[in-house]
Design a protein around this motif. Sequence first.
Motif, PDB file in Angstrom:
ATOM      1  N   VAL A  27       2.702  -3.786   2.111  1.00 17.07           N
ATOM      2  CA  VAL A  27       2.914  -2.915   3.265  1.00 17.07           C
ATOM      3  C   VAL A  27       3.993  -3.612   4.084  1.00 17.07           C
ATOM      4  O   VAL A  27       3.733  -4.672   4.679  1.00 17.07           O
ATOM      5  CB  VAL A  27       1.633  -2.755   4.114  1.00 17.07           C
ATOM      6  N   ASN A  28       5.227  -3.071   4.078  1.00 15.92           N
ATOM      7  CA  ASN A  28       6.349  -3.753   4.753  1.00 15.92           C
ATOM      8  C   ASN A  28       6.437  -5.232   4.358  1.00 15.92           C
ATOM      9  O   ASN A  28       6.544  -6.104   5.217  1.00 15.92           O
ATOM     10  CB  ASN A  28       6.226  -3.652   6.276  1.00 15.92           C
ATOM     11  N   ASP A  29       6.336  -5.512   3.087  1.00 19.56           N
ATOM     12  CA  ASP A  29       6.449  -6.878   2.545  1.00 19.56           C
ATOM     13  C   ASP A  29       5.289  -7.809   2.905  1.00 19.56           C
ATOM     14  O   ASP A  29       5.359  -9.007   2.671  1.00 19.56           O
ATOM     15  CB  ASP A  29       7.784  -7.531   2.933  1.00 19.56           C
ATOM     16  N   THR A  63      -9.649   1.127   3.940  1.00 19.63           N
ATOM     17  CA  THR A  63      -8.289   0.762   3.535  1.00 19.63           C
ATOM     18  C   THR A  63      -7.253   1.140   4.586  1.00 19.63           C
ATOM     19  O   THR A  63      -6.345   0.359   4.884  1.00 19.63           O
ATOM     20  CB  THR A  63      -7.955   1.429   2.180  1.00 19.63           C
ATOM     21  N   ALA A  64      -7.371   2.336   5.154  1.00 20.03           N
ATOM     22  CA  ALA A  64      -6.376   2.808   6.137  1.00 20.03           C
ATOM     23  C   ALA A  64      -6.297   1.864   7.336  1.00 20.03           C
ATOM     24  O   ALA A  64      -5.209   1.641   7.882  1.00 20.03           O
ATOM     25  CB  ALA A  64      -6.723   4.223   6.595  1.00 20.03           C
ATOM     26  N   GLN A  93      -2.972  -0.265   8.516  1.00 23.72           N
ATOM     27  CA  GLN A  93      -2.429  -0.198   9.887  1.00 23.72           C
ATOM     28  C   GLN A  93      -2.249  -1.595  10.490  1.00 23.72           C
ATOM     29  O   GLN A  93      -1.259  -1.864  11.153  1.00 23.72           O
ATOM     30  CB  GLN A  93      -3.329   0.664  10.786  1.00 23.72           C
ATOM     31  N   LEU A  94      -3.220  -2.474  10.254  1.00 27.57           N
ATOM     32  CA  LEU A  94      -3.116  -3.851  10.761  1.00 27.57           C
ATOM     33  C   LEU A  94      -1.882  -4.553  10.179  1.00 27.57           C
ATOM     34  O   LEU A  94      -1.168  -5.261  10.888  1.00 27.57           O
ATOM     35  CB  LEU A  94      -4.380  -4.654  10.417  1.00 27.57           C
ATOM     36  N   LEU A  95      -1.645  -4.340   8.894  1.00 29.71           N
ATOM     37  CA  LEU A  95      -0.472  -4.952   8.251  1.00 29.71           C
ATOM     38  C   LEU A  95       0.817  -4.295   8.738  1.00 29.71           C
ATOM     39  O   LEU A  95       1.800  -4.972   9.022  1.00 29.71           O
ATOM     40  CB  LEU A  95      -0.581  -4.839   6.733  1.00 29.71           C
ATOM     41  N   LYS A  96       0.799  -2.976   8.851  1.00 22.82           N
ATOM     42  CA  LYS A  96       1.978  -2.240   9.314  1.00 22.82           C
ATOM     43  C   LYS A  96       2.382  -2.695  10.722  1.00 22.82           C
ATOM     44  O   LYS A  96       3.558  -2.844  11.032  1.00 22.82           O
ATOM     45  CB  LYS A  96       1.674  -0.737   9.312  1.00 22.82           C
ATOM     46  N   LEU A 109      -1.672  -8.787  10.905  1.00 23.88           N
ATOM     47  CA  LEU A 109      -2.077  -9.715   9.850  1.00 23.88           C
ATOM     48  C   LEU A 109      -0.848 -10.055   9.010  1.00 23.88           C
ATOM     49  O   LEU A 109       0.031  -9.214   8.830  1.00 23.88           O
ATOM     50  CB  LEU A 109      -3.125  -9.072   8.936  1.00 23.88           C
ATOM     51  N   LYS A 110      -0.831 -11.276   8.459  1.00 23.81           N
ATOM     52  CA  LYS A 110       0.284 -11.673   7.572  1.00 23.81           C
ATOM     53  C   LYS A 110      -0.016 -11.333   6.119  1.00 23.81           C
ATOM     54  O   LYS A 110       0.840 -11.464   5.250  1.00 23.81           O
ATOM     55  CB  LYS A 110       0.533 -13.169   7.707  1.00 23.81           C
ATOM     56  N   GLY A 111      -1.244 -10.926   5.870  1.00 24.27           N
ATOM     57  CA  GLY A 111      -1.685 -10.575   4.527  1.00 24.27           C
ATOM     58  C   GLY A 111      -3.197 -10.520   4.525  1.00 24.27           C
ATOM     59  O   GLY A 111      -3.836 -10.968   5.484  1.00 24.27           O
ATOM     60  N   VAL A 112      -3.758  -9.960   3.466  1.00 24.48           N
ATOM     61  CA  VAL A 112      -5.214  -9.844   3.399  1.00 24.48           C
ATOM     62  C   VAL A 112      -5.668  -9.902   1.939  1.00 24.48           C
ATOM     63  O   VAL A 112      -4.955  -9.466   1.044  1.00 24.48           O
ATOM     64  CB  VAL A 112      -5.685  -8.535   4.092  1.00 24.48           C
TER      65      VAL A 112
END
Length: 198
Positions: free
Chosen positions: A6-8, A33-34, A38-41, A45-48
Amino acid sequence: MYKVFVNDTPIILTSSQKNDNNFPVYLLRNTITAEIVQLLKNKKLKGVNLYAPDLEKGWQDFLKTFHIVSAAGGLVLNSKKDILFIYRSKKWDLPKGRIEAGESIEETAVREVEEECGIYQLKLIKPLTTTYHVYFENGMKLKETYWFLMTSDYDKELVPQLEEGITKVLFKNKEEVTKALKNSYKNIELVYDRYLKM
C-alpha cells in the motif's frame, strides 16, 4: 509468505510466528483489512504482519475483501542483458497492463510491453513472479501483476506510449538499474530480485 504493498508499505501475510521486521503482528482472522489498509495509506504504520496459521486459506480470505484487477508485464532483456524500463509519473517502472477479456496472461504481457514501449520481436522465456499492490479508484482495489522474463533483439528506436503517460523508454545496464530502483516501486524491486536469483 505474501507481500501486498500500500503506497510501498507492506502487508505481510505469514504463517510464521517469527517477527524479523519489527512491524506489529495481527491475527488475520481478527483483522478488518480495510482498517489496516487505511492505517498504511495514512502512514500511521510502516508495515504490518498478518498472521494466519493456514497461509493459503488466510490468503484466500484476504483476497475476498478486495475487487481484484489482474495485469501482466515483463522484465525484458536485450542482447547485452540490459533491462527495459519505462518512465511514468516521475518513477521508473517496468511495462505492464490489464488483462483484457479473452486474453491469456502471456498474451497480455507481450501486448502490453509492445504497446507501452514500441518494441517487437519479444520472446517470452518464463514466469518470474506475481506482485500485489492496493490502489484506490472507485473504492479499494488489489492489483495482481503476473511478471515474465522476456528477451528481444529489436534494435530500432523505442517509442513510449504517451497516451498512457509514459515519457521515456530505455534499456538500462546494471549500474543504471541500481540507480533507477531508488526512484521506483517496491514491487519492481521484488521483480528484479527474483530475476537476479534465477
